[in-house]
Design an enzyme around this catalytic site. Structure first.
Site, PDB file in Angstrom:
ATOM      1  N   ARG A   1       0.840  -1.191  -0.107  1.00 44.32           N
ATOM      2  CA  ARG A   1       0.104   0.040   0.033  1.00 44.32           C
ATOM      3  C   ARG A   1       0.977   1.292  -0.207  1.00 44.32           C
ATOM      4  O   ARG A   1       1.891   1.284   0.399  1.00 44.32           O
ATOM      5  CB  ARG A   1      -0.864   0.012   1.206  1.00 44.32           C
ATOM      6  CG  ARG A   1      -1.805  -1.035   1.409  1.00 44.32           C
ATOM      7  CD  ARG A   1      -2.874  -0.900   2.408  1.00 44.32           C
ATOM      8  NE  ARG A   1      -2.088  -0.661   3.768  1.00 44.32           N
ATOM      9  CZ  ARG A   1      -2.635  -0.163   4.600  1.00 44.32           C
ATOM     10  NH1 ARG A   1      -3.749   0.534   4.752  1.00 44.32           N
ATOM     11  NH2 ARG A   1      -1.739   0.256   5.940  1.00 44.32           N
TER      12      ARG A   1
ATOM     13  N   SER B   1       8.408  -4.935   6.595  1.00 44.24           N
ATOM     14  CA  SER B   1       8.183  -5.616   7.760  1.00 44.24           C
ATOM     15  C   SER B   1       9.327  -7.036   7.584  1.00 44.24           C
ATOM     16  O   SER B   1       8.523  -8.117   7.245  1.00 44.24           O
ATOM     17  CB  SER B   1       6.889  -5.981   7.664  1.00 44.24           C
ATOM     18  OG  SER B   1       6.099  -4.778   7.833  1.00 44.24           O
TER      19      SER B   1
ATOM     20  N   ASP C   1       6.678  -3.165  10.808  1.00 43.29           N
ATOM     21  CA  ASP C   1       5.309  -2.998  11.089  1.00 43.29           C
ATOM     22  C   ASP C   1       5.055  -3.114  12.533  1.00 43.29           C
ATOM     23  O   ASP C   1       4.135  -2.449  13.306  1.00 43.29           O
ATOM     24  CB  ASP C   1       4.487  -3.994  10.472  1.00 43.29           C
ATOM     25  CG  ASP C   1       4.996  -5.283  10.569  1.00 43.29           C
ATOM     26  OD1 ASP C   1       6.032  -5.727  11.321  1.00 43.29           O
ATOM     27  OD2 ASP C   1       4.253  -6.412  10.090  1.00 43.29           O
TER      28      ASP C   1
HETATM   29  C1  BGC Z   1       9.285 -10.447   9.695  1.00 44.76           C
HETATM   30  C2  BGC Z   1       8.977  -9.276  10.782  1.00 44.76           C
HETATM   31  C3  BGC Z   1       7.357  -8.619  10.749  1.00 44.76           C
HETATM   32  C4  BGC Z   1       6.711  -9.895  11.124  1.00 44.76           C
HETATM   33  C5  BGC Z   1       5.088  -9.212  11.004  1.00 44.76           C
HETATM   34  C6  BGC Z   1       8.141 -11.472  10.051  1.00 44.76           C
HETATM   35  O1  BGC Z   1       8.178 -12.429   9.124  1.00 44.76           O
HETATM   36  O2  BGC Z   1      10.582 -10.876  10.053  1.00 44.76           O
HETATM   37  O3  BGC Z   1       9.802  -8.242  10.500  1.00 44.76           O
HETATM   38  O4  BGC Z   1       7.326  -7.842  11.813  1.00 44.76           O
HETATM   39  O5  BGC Z   1       6.797 -10.941  10.056  1.00 44.76           O
HETATM   40  O6  BGC Z   1       4.782  -8.874   9.528  1.00 44.76           O
END
Ligand code: BGC
Length: 453
Positions: A78, A140, A194
């Site tokens: 997004r 994320s 995130d």
């Molecule tokens: C990532 C994290 C992220 C989480 C939720 C995981 O696979 O390594 O950085 O915060 O997913 O999205």
């Protein structure tokens, strides 16, 4: 166990049913790993990395202004425009871009060109092409952050495997893609996880929020640590700011084998078919990307052994990943003895005309997988609360599993209460728009920090 469920099915899911003793053990082991991640001497070999986010200020409620945000992390991508008007008025405009699945395993260049193209389209639609607004990038995946606007990708997770990105500064890759186009002016001031966006977004309204949690496609948590304990931060002994948000990256817990006592043979099968076998062990027991597949594997095993659906298997259910995690929420949303959602799920999977015991069995399998997820998540949160050594905390949460599973919130709350020391109070709150409002708040912090230089 419901009386209609075959004992063979009970035996098959036994491994998912972790008791209080095992949960306490998970908390103990996780506490050790978090301490290793934080400490300079042990960080390199720690599995829970506890990355420094470089976000040291929680929102004051006084942040104002317009920010752009990008959100890349799971099944969606997004672009957002966030206008912080007052502490009660935040305007968000956003557009989701169809994320071609081939991008997840293509070249890094193709991925970042797609992000830049979408950003450009968004800016042109909103007449922002000449504005040079500050941008917060919610990315994320595990990042080794070297500042608010510099983050090196440590590894891909959640099915991504784009070439040429691991080991690189993701902000530069984005900037280079933007520069290749040359049609928009963008100033990427912050990159964030995130979980950090979720914490910040929740803290905007709930000043006692100190933990951010995601239980969606992936799973992870961040929390507010004392700066002096964040030993991997250069200024941990000299920084005038008392706090530092730590991105735990708890998904990797267990990658060194310490979680084998809560894993099942089905977990091992799921792990093998992912692009990152042996990695993200805790996440693979908890998050939405994997829960549906775990249920499917138990079901096809039971069908093959003749304990479900009279041994009759549909083509669809034989397909990998065909049992969506959303189906677990659907099946568990039916009232006891009713099967409206369950029937819908079964018909989508091409399984017709099955009997009540089969439907009860399916529900029982779904419950086994979702309750283990909630129990492990509760263990993670309790580990963090104990580590923080506080008596009261608000936890901001986002992610499809937490939002849509009918009992996840209650299960999390129930198990946390059982594991926490008496007297510790906590509140679990859905955090709206972490990757929009949260990213804008982190970008605001970054802009403020720069203006003080
Ligand atoms: C990532 C994290 C992220 C989480 C939720 C995981 O696979 O390594 O950085 O915060 O997913 O999205």
């Amino acid at each position: 166990m419901p009386s209609l469920v075959h004992t063979e099915i009970e035996t098959a899911v036994k491994g998912f049913l972790i008791d209080q003793e095992k949960m306490t053990e998970v908390v103990e082991r996780m506490t050790k790993e978090i301490k290793m991640g934080l400490a300079k001497d042990t960080h390199a070999r720690a599995v829970i990395k506890c990355f420094v986010s470089h976000v040291q200020d929680l929102p004051t409620g006084k942040e104002r202004g317009k920010y752009l945000a990008l959100d890349l992390g799971g099944s969606n991508f997004r672009v957002l425009l966030v206008n912080l008007i007052s502490n009660s008025d935040v305007e968000i405009m956003s557009k989701g871009y169809n994320f071609p699945l081939t991008l997840m395993s293509g070249s890094g260049k193709a991925l970042f060109d797609f992000l830049a193209e979408s950003l450009s389209e968004f800016c042109h639609t909103h007449g922002l092409e000449n504005e040079s607004l500050p941008l917060g990038f919610t990315f994320s995946f595990p990042l080794q952050q070297q500042g608010l606007s510099k983050g090196i990708l440590v590894a891909w997770t959640k099915g991504f495997s784009c070439e040429g990105v691991v080991g690189k500064n993701v902000v530069s890759l984005l900037q280079e893609a933007i520069d290749r186009r040359g049609d928009i002016k963008i100033n990427t001031v912050a990159i964030l996880n995130d979980t950090v966006g979720t914490l910040m977004s929740c803290a905007f309204y709930h000043p006692n929020c100190r933990i951010g949690l995601i239980v969606g496609t992936g799973s992870n948590a961040c929390y507010v640590e004392k700066t002096v304990n964040a030993e991997c931060f250069e200024g941990y002994q000299t920084s005038p700011k008392p706090s530092m948000i730590i991105n735990c990256e708890w998904g990797a817990f267990g990658d060194n084998g310490v979680l084998e006592f809560v894993r099942t043979s089905y977990d091992k099968i799921v792990d093998k078919v992912t692009p990152n076998p042996g990695k993200q062990t805790f996440e693979k027991c908890i998050s939405g990307m994997y829960m549906g597949e775990l249920v499917r594997l138990v079901v096809i095993d039971m069908i093959a052994k003749g304990f479900m659906f009279h041994g009759i298997i549909s083509e669809k259910i034989q397909e990998r990943w065909s049992f969506k995690t959303a189906y677990i929420s659907d099946v568990e949303s039916d009232a006891p003895g009713e099967y409206r959602n369950c029937n819908k799920v079964l018909s989508e999977l091409g399984i017709l005309g099955c009997q009540e015991p089969d439907k009860e069995a399916l529900r029982y399998i779904c419950e086994a997988v979702s309750s283990r997820s909630a129990k492990l998540c509760a263990c993670g949160l309790v580990t963090i609360i104990n580590k923080m050594n506080i008596n009261e905390v608000v936890i901001g949460i986002d992610g499809s599993v937490y939002r849509f599973h009918p009992k996840y919130h209650d299960m999390l709350q129930y198990h946390m209460k059982k594991l926490l020391k008496p007297g510790v109070k906590f509140e679990l709150i859905v955090s709206e728009d972490g990757s929009g409002r949260g990213a804008a708040l982190v970008a605001a912090t970054a802009v403020q920090a720069k203006s003080k230089l």
